[in-house]
Design an enzyme around this catalytic site. Structure first.
Site, PDB file in Angstrom:
ATOM      1  N   SER A 238      -9.291  58.314  45.799  1.00  0.00           N
ATOM      2  CA  SER A 238      -8.508  57.299  45.092  1.00  0.00           C
ATOM      3  C   SER A 238      -7.031  57.653  45.187  1.00  0.00           C
ATOM      4  O   SER A 238      -6.675  58.837  45.279  1.00  0.00           O
ATOM      5  CB  SER A 238      -8.918  57.235  43.617  1.00  0.00           C
ATOM      6  OG  SER A 238      -8.047  56.395  42.874  1.00  0.00           O
TER       7      SER A 238
ATOM      8  N   TYR B 254      -9.971  61.244  35.694  1.00  0.00           N
ATOM      9  CA  TYR B 254     -10.471  60.550  36.880  1.00  0.00           C
ATOM     10  C   TYR B 254      -9.701  60.991  38.121  1.00  0.00           C
ATOM     11  O   TYR B 254     -10.297  61.275  39.172  1.00  0.00           O
ATOM     12  CB  TYR B 254     -10.346  59.037  36.679  1.00  0.00           C
ATOM     13  CG  TYR B 254     -10.644  58.236  37.924  1.00  0.00           C
ATOM     14  CD1 TYR B 254     -11.945  58.096  38.377  1.00  0.00           C
ATOM     15  CD2 TYR B 254      -9.617  57.613  38.633  1.00  0.00           C
ATOM     16  CE1 TYR B 254     -12.222  57.359  39.521  1.00  0.00           C
ATOM     17  CE2 TYR B 254      -9.884  56.874  39.776  1.00  0.00           C
ATOM     18  CZ  TYR B 254     -11.197  56.754  40.218  1.00  0.00           C
ATOM     19  OH  TYR B 254     -11.462  56.024  41.356  1.00  0.00           O
TER      20      TYR B 254
END
Length: 254
Positions: A148, A158
């Site tokens: 990501s 995350y």
């Protein structure tokens, strides 16, 4: 597609395939001639997604599988070995990415962090180690992990999990290169899937889009195109790389 496509006769294994990127990857690979083994924890959604792709002529099978469960993954890979004799493409797509994890380590808490890393990090490790023997020596064998752009500024739990995926990509590229398996990753930016629209707040969406260099929304096809490149002969000399696909979101962030 005709038998002349580079995916004809290939066997692909896609995790988190019931929706979002995983479903889009499965559609694209099966539409290009591959047989896709679709896996997901959500059995009902998985079967519905597989039926939808079959109705359009795609060759897919569906296996319920939790990537954080070694037994589940081993059973799924054994089914691939039994039914297909080997594996050409592994897409490590399954991951947790809701607002719940888009916060600090302290806010996420130990239980949340364990779950996040079990899926986003250990899931990649478990699936890759289980798939590697089935991929060794197969021409064009390729693994694509999903990282990501959140792994570049890394302000959240995350983001840290996806930074780990970048590290795993380089480690496995070295480890598996001798057996002819390429390992790369894609770092999507803000891609407006149905899941993202449902989970992310309008404030988060606005913040990310304001940082992009390109003004349009990211769409799933942007990530599908990157996957098709990395798994194709066009990328036969590419391994250990993470391809950022985020409209320039990370420019200046490293």
């Amino acid at each position: 597609m005709t038998s002349a496509t580079p995916y004809a006769g290939r066997i692909a294994f896609v995790t988190g395939a019931a929706r979002g990127f995983g479903k889009a990857f499965s559609e694209a690979l099966s539409g290009s001639g591959a047989h896709v083994v679709m896996t997901d924890r959500d059995a009902d959604a998985l079967q519905a997604a597989a039926a939808e792709i079959r109705a359009r002529g795609g060759r897919v099978s569906a296996l319920t599988c939790d990537v954080s469960d070694e037994g589940d993954v081993a059973a799924a890979m054994e089914a691939v070995r039994r039914d297909h004799g080997g594996l050409d493409i592994l897409i490590n797509n399954a991951g947790l990415h809701s607002e719940e994890y888009n916060t600090t380590m302290a806010n996420t808490g130990i239980a949340g962090l364990r779950r996040l890393f079990d899926v986003n990090v250990m899931g990649v490790i478990i699936c890759t180690l289980a798939a590697a023997p089935l991929m060794a020596g197969r021409e064009g064998a390729s693994i694509v992990n999903i990282s990501s752009t959140a792994a570049y500024p890394v302000p959240t739990a995350y983001g840290v999990s996806k930074l780990a995926v970048r590290g795993l990509t380089t480690a496995f590229a070295r480890e598996l290169g001798g057996s002819g398996v390429r390992v790369n990753a894609i770092a999507p930016g803000l891609i407006m899937t149905d899941t993202i629209r449902a989970e992310l707040s309008p404030q988060t969406v606005a913040y990310v889009q304001a940082q992009q260099v390109l003004g349009r929304e990211g769409v799933p096809q942007d990530i599908v195109n990157a996957m098709l490149y990395l798994t194709s002969p066009a990328a036969s000399f590419v391994t250990g790389e993470t391809l950022k696909v985020g409209g320039g979101f990370t420019l200046g962030m490293g």
